[in-house]
Write an enzyme that holds these catalytic residues in place. Structure first.
Site, short mmCIF file in Angstrom:
data_model
loop_
_atom_site.label_atom_id
_atom_site.label_comp_id
_atom_site.label_asym_id
_atom_site.label_seq_id
_atom_site.Cartn_x
_atom_site.Cartn_y
_atom_site.Cartn_z
CG ASP A 197 -2.21 0.78 0.97
OD1 ASP A 197 -3.27 0.15 0.84
OD2 ASP A 197 -2.14 2.03 0.87
CB THR A 229 -16.41 -2.48 -7.67
OG1 THR A 229 -16.47 -3.53 -6.70
CG2 THR A 229 -17.75 -2.33 -8.36
CG ASN A 249 -22.56 -4.38 -4.95
OD1 ASN A 249 -22.76 -5.48 -4.45
ND2 ASN A 249 -21.46 -3.68 -4.70
N GLY A 308 -36.18 0.05 6.44
CA GLY A 308 -35.57 0.88 7.49
C GLY A 308 -34.95 2.11 6.88
CB CYS A 323 -19.96 -1.49 -1.66
SG CYS A 323 -18.35 -1.93 -1.00
NE ARG A 347 -15.77 2.94 3.35
CZ ARG A 347 -15.31 1.98 2.56
NH1 ARG A 347 -14.77 2.27 1.39
NH2 ARG A 347 -15.39 0.71 2.92
C1 UGA Z 1 -22.09 -5.07 -0.37
C2 UGA Z 1 -22.57 -6.37 -1.04
O1 UGA Z 1 -23.58 -6.99 -0.21
C3 UGA Z 1 -21.40 -7.35 -1.22
O2 UGA Z 1 -21.84 -8.52 -1.91
C4 UGA Z 1 -20.32 -6.64 -2.06
O3 UGA Z 1 -19.19 -7.48 -2.25
C5 UGA Z 1 -19.89 -5.38 -1.32
O4 UGA Z 1 -21.02 -4.51 -1.14
C6 UGA Z 1 -18.84 -4.71 -2.18
O5 UGA Z 1 -19.16 -4.29 -3.29
O6 UGA Z 1 -17.67 -4.70 -1.77
P1 UGA Z 1 -21.53 -4.39 2.16
O7 UGA Z 1 -21.21 -3.02 1.66
O8 UGA Z 1 -20.65 -5.04 3.17
O9 UGA Z 1 -21.63 -5.42 0.94
O10 UGA Z 1 -22.98 -4.24 2.82
P2 UGA Z 1 -24.39 -4.98 2.71
O11 UGA Z 1 -24.43 -6.16 3.60
O12 UGA Z 1 -24.73 -5.19 1.28
O13 UGA Z 1 -25.33 -3.88 3.33
C7 UGA Z 1 -25.41 -2.60 2.71
C8 UGA Z 1 -26.39 -1.71 3.41
O14 UGA Z 1 -27.71 -2.16 3.19
C9 UGA Z 1 -26.23 -1.60 4.92
O15 UGA Z 1 -26.32 -0.24 5.27
C10 UGA Z 1 -27.40 -2.38 5.47
O16 UGA Z 1 -27.83 -1.89 6.71
C11 UGA Z 1 -28.45 -2.15 4.40
N1 UGA Z 1 -29.48 -3.20 4.32
C12 UGA Z 1 -29.15 -4.48 4.03
C13 UGA Z 1 -30.81 -2.86 4.51
O17 UGA Z 1 -31.14 -1.68 4.76
N2 UGA Z 1 -31.77 -3.83 4.41
C14 UGA Z 1 -31.45 -5.11 4.13
O18 UGA Z 1 -32.39 -5.95 4.06
C15 UGA Z 1 -30.12 -5.44 3.94
#
Ligand code: UGA
Length: 455
Positions: free
Chosen positions: A30, A125, A215, A260, A267, A336
């Site tokens: 890095d 990505t 995504n 919610g 991401c 973020r």
């Molecule tokens: C997301 C994708 O789920 C991953 O598959 C992907 O690899 C990643 O981005 C990336 O591109 O690196 P992540 O950012 O860790 O992963 O978060 P998520 O689990 O997708 O949740 C995202 C947001 O959605 C959170 O703020 C969560 O609270 C919200 N969320 C999730 C909801 O409001 N409702 C839901 O039912 C699920």
């Protein structure tokens, strides 16, 4: 095998330690010297379950090292690109400058392998078309091949998702030809592939699109249920029952249907915007017009929580509000584009005295928002509150006892911004309870929620 991982942010650091866990010799690079110092000392720079353990094991085994010097990568057979592609400051598009800078620096050391087969694996990505452009320059060096291998890991499950992915995607120049690049990456992932995971080989552009469309689909699912929550608010219906009933249809599935305050993080929000920008650049903007609405629904939920607070308290100036959660999701210290923090900022801007608590993300939250008042101890944070907002569904907030919590606050009022609490229990304990997409008054025969486990 001897591997390098360039860019040891969230994705790269987890990937580097996971590859060492599989038995490879790994060097992570890095340009951020402080991050390299931390990782070399075995300090996890972020909260991620299981990461500190695999980092420690990798360092102790002598198979995992970190550096800031590209010259140290010269003899690696495989180089992974784990650079961030944040939203550009001047628009929706992805900022690829870190990726391009890394590829230029890497290209300068690649000739040291004297034509021996060398693989470069893109994990970032990126907009469709990026890999082909990079291949043009990288593959000019004798023996070098490029594969685009998007990453699907979720924060909070990053180690598990890396070591036990549900699919592995290889984007290559010519999917019908197979060849050295596929064989080399198969060798890196041999243990993962032996577990029987599906490995899909496709063209560069298709692999790039698989990642962004995954995504975009997830974001759409969340905004869909949040749009239903808006309709529930207009009709007195209950969105949690809609989620439950929709999720019982196998074709829909119950994951990512939790309504919610919406999605945040490093991401989903920036990826849908970059996807819109890239489709417009390609002359196909109309195809993704709906993603603007997905983004808009998501933003509106944050505003709606503040409106609800106003409905409950009247003018917010001088009122004491406690926000439960700062991270964009539980089991992460990542703030973020965190919905919780944006709501906290909006409340502060309206003159409320806001205290934010979170088990892991307070240091990051303080760095992001000037003047933010934080309190690590949730009971202390709740003491004297006139309104409580649950905005990140950490287990300890989901499990709060309404009776005990009522004793801490100045007035028992709560907004459930993640639809995880059982309204009946809170109302029975004397709370004025409001939630996004749920009726203001209890429905007489409403069955209390079973444990919601929609993730
Ligand atoms: C997301 C994708 O789920 C991953 O598959 C992907 O690899 C990643 O981005 C990336 O591109 O690196 P992540 O950012 O860790 O992963 O978060 P998520 O689990 O997708 O949740 C995202 C947001 O959605 C959170 O703020 C969560 O609270 C919200 N969320 C999730 C909801 O409001 N409702 C839901 O039912 C699920």
């Amino acid at each position: 095998m001897k591997l390098s991982v360039i860019g040891v942010g969230y994705l790269g650091a987890v990937h580097a330690a996971s590859m060492a866990e599989l038995g490879h010799e790994v060097i992570g690079l890095d340009v951020d010297a402080r991050r390299i110092e931390q990782l070399s000392a075995g300090e996890a720079p972020f909260h991620e379950p299981g990461f500190a353990e695999i980092l420690a094991r990798g360092l102790a085994s002598g198979r995992l090292h970190f550096t800031t010097d590209y010259a140290d990568l010269a003899d690696a057979e495989v180089h992974f690109l784990g650079l961030g592609t944040p939203q550009r400051a001047d628009g929706f598009g992805a900022d690829l400058s870190h990726l391009h800078a890394a590829v230029d620096s890497l290209a300068a050391v690649l000739p040291a392998r004297d034509g021996a087969a060398t693989l470069v694996v893109g994990k970032s990505t990126v907009p469709a078309g990026t890999a082909r452009g990079l291949a043009e320059s990288l593959e000019r060096v004798d023996g070098v091949h490029l594969v685009w291998n998007p990453e699907f890991l979720r924060e909070g499950f990053a180690v598990q998702d890396t070591l036990e992915p549900d699919r592995v995607v290889y984007g290559v120049r010519d999917p019908d030809a197979g060849g050295t690049e596929v064989e080399m990456l198969d060798a890196v992932y041999a243990q993962i592939l032996e577990g029987g995971v599906q490995r899909l080989v496709m063209g560069f552009e298709t692999a790039e699109l698989v990642k962004v469309s995954a995504n975009a689909f997830l974001a759409t699912k969340i905004s869909f249920i949040n749009a239903m929550a808006e309709l529930c608010e207009a009709t007195g219906a209950d969105v949690t029952d809609i989620s439950r009933a929709l999720g019982m249809d196998d074709r829909i599935g119950n994951k990512f249907l939790r309504s919610g305050v919406g999605f945040g993080g490093g991401c989903l929000p920036k990826d849908i915007r970059a996807f819109i920008a890239s489709a417009e650049d390609l002359g196909a903007g109309q195809a993704l017009g709906f993603l603007r609405e997905v983004d808009a629904v998501n933003q509106r939920r944050r505003v709606r929580v503040v409106e609800l607070a106003r409905e409950m308290l009247g003018p917010l100036r001088g009122r004491r509000i406690t926000v439960l959660g700062a991270a964009f999701k539980p089991d992460s210290d990542d703030v973020r584009d965190s919905p919780a923090l944006e709501v906290a900022s909006r409340l502060m801007a309206s003159g409320a005295h806001v205290t934010v608590t979170d088990p892991e993300a307070l240091a990051n939250a303080e760095r992001r928002i000037e003047g933010l008042v934080t309190e690590a101890d949730a009971s202390e944070a709740l003491r004297g509150a006139e309104l409580v907002l649950l905005l990140t569904e950490w287990r300890e907030y989901r499990d709060l006892d309404p009776i005990a919590t009522a004793r801490l606050v100045a007035a028992p009022r709560i907004i459930d911004g993640r639809t995880v609490l059982t309204p009946r229990d809170w109302r029975a304990a004397g709370w004025e309870f409001r939630a996004l997409g749920r009726p203001e008054a209890p429905v007489a025969d409403h069955v209390p929620d079973p444990e919601l486990a929609l993730f």
